[in-house]
Design a protein around this motif. Structure first.
Motif, PDB file in Angstrom:
ATOM      1  N   SER A   9       0.818  -1.207   0.000  1.00  0.00           N
ATOM      2  CA  SER A   9       0.000   0.000   0.000  1.00  0.00           C
ATOM      3  C   SER A   9       0.852   1.258   0.000  1.00  0.00           C
ATOM      4  N   LEU A  10       2.156   1.151   0.269  1.00  0.00           N
ATOM      5  CA  LEU A  10       3.025   2.324   0.222  1.00  0.00           C
ATOM      6  C   LEU A  10       3.867   2.338  -1.034  1.00  0.00           C
ATOM      7  N   LEU A  79      -2.248  -4.496   4.225  1.00  0.00           N
ATOM      8  CA  LEU A  79      -3.602  -4.365   4.744  1.00  0.00           C
ATOM      9  C   LEU A  79      -4.558  -5.337   4.058  1.00  0.00           C
ATOM     10  N   LYS A  80      -4.534  -5.332   2.724  1.00  0.00           N
ATOM     11  CA  LYS A  80      -5.463  -6.129   1.938  1.00  0.00           C
ATOM     12  C   LYS A  80      -4.772  -7.341   1.343  1.00  0.00           C
ATOM     13  N   VAL A  81      -5.547  -8.369   1.104  1.00  0.00           N
ATOM     14  CA  VAL A  81      -5.042  -9.552   0.427  1.00  0.00           C
ATOM     15  C   VAL A  81      -4.883  -9.209  -1.053  1.00  0.00           C
ATOM     16  N   ASN A  97     -16.235  -4.239  -4.878  1.00  0.00           N
ATOM     17  CA  ASN A  97     -16.172  -2.962  -4.187  1.00  0.00           C
ATOM     18  C   ASN A  97     -15.414  -3.146  -2.875  1.00  0.00           C
ATOM     19  N   ASP A  98     -15.150  -2.029  -2.192  1.00  0.00           N
ATOM     20  CA  ASP A  98     -14.304  -2.081  -1.004  1.00  0.00           C
ATOM     21  C   ASP A  98     -14.852  -3.002   0.080  1.00  0.00           C
ATOM     22  N   SER A  99     -16.172  -3.098   0.197  1.00  0.00           N
ATOM     23  CA  SER A  99     -16.743  -3.908   1.275  1.00  0.00           C
ATOM     24  C   SER A  99     -16.580  -5.402   1.014  1.00  0.00           C
ATOM     25  N   GLU A 100     -16.177  -5.798  -0.184  1.00  0.00           N
ATOM     26  CA  GLU A 100     -15.997  -7.208  -0.512  1.00  0.00           C
ATOM     27  C   GLU A 100     -14.520  -7.603  -0.588  1.00  0.00           C
ATOM     28  N   VAL A 101     -13.628  -6.651  -0.389  1.00  0.00           N
ATOM     29  CA  VAL A 101     -12.195  -6.938  -0.420  1.00  0.00           C
ATOM     30  C   VAL A 101     -11.807  -7.743   0.813  1.00  0.00           C
ATOM     31  N   LEU A 102     -10.867  -8.675   0.646  1.00  0.00           N
ATOM     32  CA  LEU A 102     -10.375  -9.459   1.774  1.00  0.00           C
ATOM     33  C   LEU A 102      -9.210  -8.742   2.434  1.00  0.00           C
ATOM     34  N   PHE A 103      -9.155  -8.822   3.756  1.00  0.00           N
ATOM     35  CA  PHE A 103      -8.099  -8.191   4.531  1.00  0.00           C
ATOM     36  C   PHE A 103      -7.227  -9.254   5.188  1.00  0.00           C
ATOM     37  N   ASN A 104      -5.981  -8.907   5.442  1.00  0.00           N
ATOM     38  CA  ASN A 104      -5.101  -9.792   6.209  1.00  0.00           C
ATOM     39  C   ASN A 104      -5.381  -9.622   7.692  1.00  0.00           C
ATOM     40  N   MET A 105      -5.282 -10.713   8.415  1.00  0.00           N
ATOM     41  CA  MET A 105      -5.416 -10.698   9.871  1.00  0.00           C
ATOM     42  C   MET A 105      -4.232 -11.424  10.480  1.00  0.00           C
TER      43      MET A 105
END
Length: 344
Positions: A9-10, A79-81, A97-105
């Motif tokens: 992301s950077l 942040l995101k997968v 859309n953004d609400s369906e994106v997977l995130f790393n935990m």
């Protein structure tokens, strides 16, 4: 397996590998039973390396890439997968859309366990360690009818709840940590495991006056992930689960003599779109943190992959930071008091 180059992301190129498939079938509550239980275990695109003695204040779990380079789980895990690549073609853009994106935990605490493990935000490379209060290791109490944490608990990397930022709804400032996430999947994870999660909603907990968001999510590889797409889906298919979550967060500090925690929005869960906006906001606060555009609040920002960050360090510096900690040793015993049941 051929490594893939993806942009963080950077804007930096970081190496990632194919999806993690081998996970534990069960996790023993006390690491003392099996000293090398997850030493150097591969977790998704990463490995973990234990240092110090389990169940002691010097115990640490450090993170490495599949190439063996030490990283910070707070700053270097995206942040995101990232989307998958097809052979040698560039990665496709996500059409969701953004609400369906997977995130790393980053999993800090497995379900049913008690040790309050957390990302050490104020130590170089931010290993996972057990929290200490008044010189003693912290364990969460077993609030009847629960045993320890009732979900896999952890954090979303590259997020930060800025203590200088006041939430417009609750009028509370951030708690100076990455945003917390509860994985309600069926698998019991292990500390240091990195999983991809689908966000379902969020709870606005207020901990001693600080904003402490709790993201509700499910492991994207869980069999139930296909049928759970919203907080309402959880309410319908798992009666009592959300109510138990609020009750747990309200009471878990009471056995330690603390008052019950409070909540914004009258303790009601907000939906996934609201949750994603909170995550995006905490990601922007994190960006300002690692770019030295805001007061760090004592946070250690050493990283190996954030190109725009003045805190970026070399591979050698990262290795030296890890090797300065104690080598891995035998586990210390755990007090039987940890298994006591509390009726609140």
């Amino acid at each position: 397996m051929r490594p893939l180059l993806l942009r963080s992301s950077l804007g930096c190129l970081v190496t990632t590998f194919g999806s993690f498939s081998a996970t534990r079938n069960k996790f023993l509550t006390h690491v003392a039973a099996v000293p090398h239980l997850y030493n150097l275990r591969k977790t998704m695109h990463y490995q973990i390396e234990e240092r110090g003695h389990p169940n002691s204040p010097d115990y640490r779990i450090y993170f490495k890439t599949s190439e063996g380079k030490y990283i910070s789980p707070f700053h270097d895990i995206p942040l995101k997968v990232a989307p998958e690549q097809d052979n040698d073609l560039p990665a496709k853009r996500l059409k969701k859309n953004d609400s369906e994106v997977l995130f790393n935990m980053v999993v800090e605490v497995p379900r049913w366990s008690n040790a309050k493990m957390e990302i050490a935000t104020k130590e170089p490379l931010n290993p996972i360690k057990q929290d200490v209060k008044k010189g003693k290791l912290r364990y969460v109490a077993n609030i009847f009818p629960h045993k320890g944490y009732i979900w896999n608990y952890g954090a979303i990397p590259q997020t930060w709840e800025d203590p200088n930022h006041t939430d417009k709804e609750t009028k509370c400032c951030g708690d100076n940590d990455p945003i917390d996430v509860c994985d309600i999947g069926t698998q019991v994870c292990f500390p240091g495991q990195v999983i991809k999660v689908k966000v379902l909603g969020i709870l606005a907990m207020i901990d001693e006056g600080e904003m402490d968001w709790k993201v509700i999510a499910i492991n994207a590889d869980d069999p139930d992930a296909k049928i759970l797409n919203s907080i309402e889906d959880v309410r319908k298919s798992r009666p009592g689960h959300l109510e138990a979550t609020v009750d747990w967060f309200r009471k878990y500090k009471v056995p330690d003599g603390k008052p019950e925690n409070q909540f914004g929005f009258n303790g009601q869960f907000k939906d996934k779109d609201f949750a994603v906006e909170i995550i995006k906001s905490t990601h922007e606060h994190w960006r300002a943190l690692v770019q030295k555009q805001t007061n760090s609040g004592g946070i250690e920002c050493k990283n190996v992959s954030c190109c725009e960050s003045p805190f970026k360090c070399s591979t050698d510096e990262a290795r030296e930071a890890v090797q300065s900690s104690p080598t891995f040793g035998s586990a210390h015993p755990v007090s039987p008091e940890v298994d006591k049941w509390h009726f609140v």
